[in-house]
Design a protein around this motif. Structure first.
Motif, mmCIF file in Angstrom:
data_model
loop_
_atom_site.group_PDB
_atom_site.id
_atom_site.type_symbol
_atom_site.label_atom_id
_atom_site.label_comp_id
_atom_site.label_asym_id
_atom_site.label_seq_id
_atom_site.Cartn_x
_atom_site.Cartn_y
_atom_site.Cartn_z
ATOM 1 N N ALA A 26 -7.197 -8.788 1.326
ATOM 2 C CA ALA A 26 -5.979 -7.992 1.149
ATOM 3 C C ALA A 26 -5.664 -7.716 -0.314
ATOM 4 O O ALA A 26 -4.577 -7.238 -0.640
ATOM 5 C CB ALA A 26 -4.799 -8.710 1.801
ATOM 6 N N GLU A 27 -6.605 -7.962 -1.215
ATOM 7 C CA GLU A 27 -6.358 -7.779 -2.651
ATOM 8 C C GLU A 27 -6.069 -6.309 -2.963
ATOM 9 O O GLU A 27 -6.889 -5.431 -2.674
ATOM 10 C CB GLU A 27 -7.572 -8.246 -3.450
ATOM 11 N N PRO A 28 -4.920 -6.011 -3.553
ATOM 12 C CA PRO A 28 -4.596 -4.608 -3.882
ATOM 13 C C PRO A 28 -5.583 -4.033 -4.910
ATOM 14 O O PRO A 28 -6.062 -4.744 -5.801
ATOM 15 C CB PRO A 28 -3.179 -4.705 -4.477
ATOM 16 N N GLY A 29 -5.889 -2.749 -4.760
ATOM 17 C CA GLY A 29 -6.727 -2.063 -5.738
ATOM 18 C C GLY A 29 -8.169 -2.522 -5.765
ATOM 19 O O GLY A 29 -8.885 -2.297 -6.736
ATOM 20 N N THR A 40 -9.180 0.976 0.991
ATOM 21 C CA THR A 40 -7.847 1.377 1.409
ATOM 22 C C THR A 40 -6.847 0.253 1.192
ATOM 23 O O THR A 40 -7.084 -0.887 1.590
ATOM 24 C CB THR A 40 -7.856 1.773 2.901
ATOM 25 N N ASP A 41 -5.736 0.567 0.541
ATOM 26 C CA ASP A 41 -4.676 -0.419 0.341
ATOM 27 C C ASP A 41 -3.737 -0.444 1.546
ATOM 28 O O ASP A 41 -3.789 0.441 2.411
ATOM 29 C CB ASP A 41 -3.888 -0.102 -0.932
ATOM 30 N N THR A 42 -2.867 -1.446 1.587
ATOM 31 C CA THR A 42 -1.969 -1.629 2.732
ATOM 32 C C THR A 42 -1.095 -0.399 2.924
ATOM 33 O O THR A 42 -0.314 -0.041 2.030
ATOM 34 C CB THR A 42 -1.072 -2.861 2.516
ATOM 35 N N PRO A 43 -1.190 0.279 4.075
ATOM 36 C CA PRO A 43 -0.363 1.468 4.315
ATOM 37 C C PRO A 43 1.043 1.073 4.782
ATOM 38 O O PRO A 43 1.293 -0.094 5.116
ATOM 39 C CB PRO A 43 -1.126 2.206 5.421
ATOM 40 N N PRO A 44 1.972 2.020 4.816
ATOM 41 C CA PRO A 44 3.320 1.728 5.324
ATOM 42 C C PRO A 44 3.271 1.320 6.797
ATOM 43 O O PRO A 44 2.408 1.765 7.557
ATOM 44 C CB PRO A 44 4.061 3.053 5.145
ATOM 45 N N LEU A 45 4.209 0.487 7.195
ATOM 46 C CA LEU A 45 4.276 0.012 8.577
ATOM 47 C C LEU A 45 4.996 1.057 9.421
ATOM 48 O O LEU A 45 6.215 1.028 9.592
ATOM 49 C CB LEU A 45 5.011 -1.333 8.637
#
Length: 483
Positions: A26-29, A40-45
């Motif tokens: 889950a590491e950003p970027g 792909t980074d965490t999208p909106p829920l």
């Protein structure tokens, strides 16, 4: 099967299903070396982002890269094929990119039209423009290509050249340059196995020399590179690029003896750039060559030393979707020349968006207005950390704009109309502006601070906003900076 064995089997199955989730990345970027892109980074829920969540899970599930590498090794061991997507084995130990016999006419035509529009935009501002086509390996090394795969000049290259000639674009096809270098010197301009998607550093040496030679028509002080300018060595690659597929290949390395420097202010560090293709670089040298804006891909981006040492400053921006923002980069770089380069294999919808190419319209130069208004329009300014002023000019009453300019002294900056407000680009506010400010219709621009700020008097230069509507009527306002 005994109950114990059933429990062991169920436990094993459960562990196999659970372990990838326990190792979820889950590491950003995060940049994937296998995919050569940001994952792909965490999208909106939200249900609206269901497909984004599928892509996020596919990208981030545990052991993903290990599974891809294992699959490549098995494919080669069983079928004798190159276990890297997009590559295949030729004869004589060569590896090639797959290439294609076909091309999309809409993409090629759209690209040719867009290149012509880029040239017109530059010419109207007295900026020399050159478009460069870089070939695939099989267009230069056709003899060892595998049966059934294309060799020689690609149909897409031939068609693109036809369209460029029709539009009178200043372009340079490097295919004959590299073929001649290969035949006359006997040197490898593409590697046998390592990184066959791109020319090697000897290929870049000969290709860039051809670019410099063409640019001498505008800048006769430019000099082509000499091999004596570089320390030449041989490197060894055990694996293919972004893979653990074994290739064991030697390839040439050229290191500039006199290292390139960096401009005092690195304005591109805070500049707008595509999320997907965001490579950027700034170099300086002792050359008296012009300030260059280079829009290029992975053919050039790791090989700045061949072009950068001939220009006093060179600003490199990843091409593809970023070429639609040519006006933005011209605003902040103020180049004296622009070079746009594409490789043959990128002329497709994976790299260029047809809709963007077809709909992008660059502003013409600002005509001298017959009269000047004295009406004030307030603006707020934020400073970035690298010498850019991020300006937000309130524009609630600016209806149906066609072209927008901001003028300060003898400098003019091209803004861009958008559906909400009127921005220079897709603005990611960050900490510079609040959400409330961004909801206000406004004109936003990045401007080099030194061009609009007098450090001696601690004041901003006079600025005017000009807006031409769809009927051709030109309105203008004095821009008052709120500090």
């Amino acid at each position: 099967m005994s109950r114990t064995r059933q429990l062991i089997a169920l436990g094993t199955l459960f562990a196999m299903l659970l372990l990838p989730w326990l190792n979820f990345d889950a590491e950003p970027g995060r940049i994937s070396e296998v995919d050569n892109r940001q994952l792909t980074d965490t999208p909106p829920l939200s249900l609206w982002h269901a497909n984004d969540w599928v892509e996020y899970i596919n990208d981030r599930i545990g052991f993903r890269e290990a599974a891809i590498n294992t699959y490549q090794d098995l494919e080669y061991a069983i079928f004798g094929t190159v276990g890297v997507p997009g590559l295949h084995a030729g004869t004589g130990g060569e590896i090639y990119t797959d290439g294609a016999h076909w091309y999309n006419e809409g993409i090629v035509t759209g690209l040719a039209d867009h290149v012509a529009a880029m040239q017109t935009y530059c010419e109207q501002r007295d900026i020399p423009f050159l478009y460069v086509i870089a070939p695939e390996k099989s267009e230069v090394y056709a003899d060892n290509q595998a049966p059934g795969y294309p060799t020689g000049p690609r149909p897409v290259t031939k068609r693109l050249i036809e369209l460029l000639e029709e539009r009178e674009v200043e372009f340079l096809d490097l295919t004959p340059v590299l073929v001649e270098a290969k035949n006359e010197t006997g040197e490898r301009v593409f590697n046998r196995r390592y990184d066959p998607r791109h020319w090697n550093e000897l290929g870049a040496f000969y290709g860039v020399n051809a670019i410099i030679e063409r640019m001498r028509q505008w800048f006769p002080q430019l000099e082509t590179n000499e091999l004596d300018d570089f320390d030449i060595s041989t490197d060894f690659a055990e694996y293919a690029v972004n893979s653990k597929f074994r290739i064991d290949d030697e390839y040439p390395r050229l290191e500039l003896k006199e290292e390139l420097g960096s401009p005092d202010v690195r304005i591109l560090d805070d500049a707008r750039i595509s999320y997907q293709h965001r490579t950027r670089d700034e170099t300086s040298s002792k050359s008296d060559g012009p300030r260059l804006l280079s829009l290029s891909g992975s053919y050039f981006n790791p090989k700045q030393q061949f072009l950068g040492n001939q220009f006093k400053e060179m600003y490199t921006v990843h091409n593809y979707e970023n070429v639609a923002d040519l006006d933005y980069y011209v605003n902040i770089v103020r180049p004296e020349a622009v070079v746009f380069t594409t490789a043959t294999y990128t002329i497709n919808s994976d790299f260029f968006d047809t809709e963007t190419l077809e709909t992008r319209v660059f502003s013409p130069p600002l005509a001298e207005p017959e009269s000047v208004s004295s009406e004030l329009r307030s603006a707020e300014a934020r400073l970035t950390s690298n010498g850019l002023m991020r300006l937000c000019v309130l524009a609630e009453d600016t209806d149906d704009p066609r072209y927008i300019w901001l003028q300060s002294g003898d400098q003019t900056y091209d803004l861009r109309a958008r559906e909400w407000g009127y921005n220079l680009y897709d603005f990611n506010g960050g900490d510079e502006f609040s959400e409330e400010e961004l909801e206000t219709e406004c004109l936003m621009a990045d401007i080099p601070l030194d061009e609009v700020y007098d450090w001696d008097t601690d004041s901003f230069a006079d600025m005017r906003l000009f807006v031409e509507d769809m009927s051709g009527t030109l309105s203008d306002w004095i821009v008052e900076i709120i500090q």
